[in-house]
Write an enzyme that holds these catalytic residues in place. Sequence first.
Site, PDB file in Angstrom:
ATOM      1  N   ARG A  74      20.594 -25.064   8.561  1.00 37.78           N
ATOM      2  CA  ARG A  74      19.216 -25.549   8.598  1.00 37.78           C
ATOM      3  C   ARG A  74      19.147 -27.060   8.722  1.00 37.78           C
ATOM      4  NH1 ARG A  74      16.557 -21.023   5.556  1.00 37.78           N
ATOM      5  NH2 ARG A  74      14.424 -21.528   5.106  1.00 37.78           N
ATOM      6  N   ARG A 108       2.643 -12.068   3.528  1.00 33.65           N
ATOM      7  CA  ARG A 108       3.926 -11.372   3.469  1.00 33.65           C
ATOM      8  C   ARG A 108       4.193 -10.766   2.079  1.00 33.65           C
ATOM      9  NH1 ARG A 108       9.189 -14.566   5.526  1.00 33.65           N
ATOM     10  NH2 ARG A 108       9.036 -15.781   3.633  1.00 33.65           N
ATOM     11  N   ARG A 123       6.516 -13.658  -2.491  1.00 33.04           N
ATOM     12  CA  ARG A 123       7.491 -14.691  -2.841  1.00 33.04           C
ATOM     13  C   ARG A 123       6.786 -15.909  -3.425  1.00 33.04           C
ATOM     14  NH1 ARG A 123      11.609 -15.615   2.061  1.00 33.04           N
ATOM     15  NH2 ARG A 123      11.227 -17.740   1.384  1.00 33.04           N
ATOM     16  N   ARG A 128       7.292 -26.242   3.627  1.00 37.91           N
ATOM     17  CA  ARG A 128       8.445 -25.597   4.268  1.00 37.91           C
ATOM     18  C   ARG A 128       8.400 -25.787   5.778  1.00 37.91           C
ATOM     19  NH1 ARG A 128       7.670 -19.834   2.268  1.00 37.91           N
ATOM     20  NH2 ARG A 128       9.471 -19.327   3.530  1.00 37.91           N
TER      21      ARG A 128
HETATM   22  P1  AMP Z   1      14.279 -18.530   3.337  1.00 37.56           P
HETATM   23  O1  AMP Z   1      14.278 -17.247   2.592  1.00 37.56           O
HETATM   24  O2  AMP Z   1      15.324 -18.589   4.397  1.00 37.56           O
HETATM   25  O3  AMP Z   1      12.924 -18.929   3.825  1.00 37.56           O
HETATM   26  O4  AMP Z   1      14.696 -19.666   2.260  1.00 37.56           O
HETATM   27  C1  AMP Z   1      13.929 -19.878   1.093  1.00 37.56           C
HETATM   28  C2  AMP Z   1      14.312 -21.221   0.499  1.00 37.56           C
HETATM   29  O5  AMP Z   1      15.698 -21.230   0.129  1.00 37.56           O
HETATM   30  C3  AMP Z   1      14.137 -22.424   1.410  1.00 37.56           C
HETATM   31  O6  AMP Z   1      12.801 -22.923   1.418  1.00 37.56           O
HETATM   32  C4  AMP Z   1      15.120 -23.414   0.795  1.00 37.56           C
HETATM   33  O7  AMP Z   1      14.599 -23.978  -0.404  1.00 37.56           O
HETATM   34  C5  AMP Z   1      16.278 -22.498   0.403  1.00 37.56           C
HETATM   35  N1  AMP Z   1      17.257 -22.347   1.507  1.00 37.56           N
HETATM   36  C6  AMP Z   1      17.576 -21.206   2.171  1.00 37.56           C
HETATM   37  N2  AMP Z   1      18.507 -21.440   3.104  1.00 37.56           N
HETATM   38  C7  AMP Z   1      18.770 -22.767   3.055  1.00 37.56           C
HETATM   39  C8  AMP Z   1      19.621 -23.634   3.789  1.00 37.56           C
HETATM   40  N3  AMP Z   1      20.417 -23.192   4.781  1.00 37.56           N
HETATM   41  N4  AMP Z   1      19.617 -24.955   3.459  1.00 37.56           N
HETATM   42  C9  AMP Z   1      18.856 -25.426   2.455  1.00 37.56           C
HETATM   43  N5  AMP Z   1      18.012 -24.675   1.738  1.00 37.56           N
HETATM   44  C10 AMP Z   1      17.969 -23.347   2.024  1.00 37.56           C
END
Ligand code: AMP
Length: 217
Positions: A88, A127, A160, A171
Site C-alpha cells: 500500500r 458494507r 467495520r 482512508r
Molecule cells: P483493509 O481491510 O485492507 O481496508 O485495511 C484496513 C486497515 O488496516 C487500513 O485502513 C490500515 O489501517 C490497515 N492496513 C491494512 N493493510 C495495510 C497495509 N498494507 N499497510 C498499512 N496499513 C494497512
Amino acid sequence: MNLILLGPPGAGKGTQAQMIVDRYHLPQISTGDILRAAVKEGTSLGKQAKTFMDRGQLVPDEVVIGIIDERLRASDCKTGFILDGFPRTNPQAEAFQAILTKIGKSVDHVINIEVDPEELVRRLTGRRTCNNCGGMFHILFHPPKKEGVCDRCGGTLYQREDDGEETIRTRLKEYEKQTAPLIQYYQNKKLLRSIWGVGGQNQIFEQIIRVLDAKPV
Ligand code: AMP
C-alpha cells in the site's frame, strides 16, 4: 500464480479475492484481515495497529512488511497467493520485491480495480461483514435475505469500525497519497492490468478471469 489486487478501499478487492480463491484455489492474504484478527485477539501486534486503523491511517510499513514476510513462507503459498491490501506504499512495494527475490518468486499480475470516489463512500458506509465466515454484504446493493444474518453460515453481520463516513474519507485520502502511486510503479514493471470495478460482482470477476486465463504471447 502470484497476484496483487490493487484499488481503493471499497473497490471490491475482498469480494473479488474470495471469488479468485474459489476458482483458482490460491490463498487470499489480506493484511487488513490479519490486523483485524490481531486487534480482536488483543495481541501486541493488534494493540500497535489499532490506533492507526481506528483513525483510518495506514499501519507503519515495518509492521505489515513483517506480517507478509512471515505469511509468504507458509506452505499454502507454494503454488501462489492473492495479496489483497498489500502493498500500500512505495516502501512496502520495494520491501515486497526484496522478499520475493529472496524466496525465488515473482509477481504474475497486478489487477487494479478502478471505482469513482463518491461511489466508494456509498459502498463503504453500507458494507456489512459476517463475524463468522467473513462473507460480505451491502445493505442496498447486496442485502442478506434476513437483516443482520449471513446467508452463507447464519453468522451475525457487523459494520467495520473504520467504515464510518469520516474515517472512510481519511482512508480514501491515504489511498490517494500513499497507494495510488503504486499504479504507475507496477505499470512501469509492465504488470498492471486495470479493470472497471462497477457492475455486478460476476461481471467484474469476468474481467479478472480474462486477465488470469489469457495465455502469454
Ligand atoms: P483493509 O481491510 O485492507 O481496508 O485495511 C484496513 C486497515 O488496516 C487500513 O485502513 C490500515 O489501517 C490497515 N492496513 C491494512 N493493510 C495495510 C497495509 N498494507 N499497510 C498499512 N496499513 C494497512
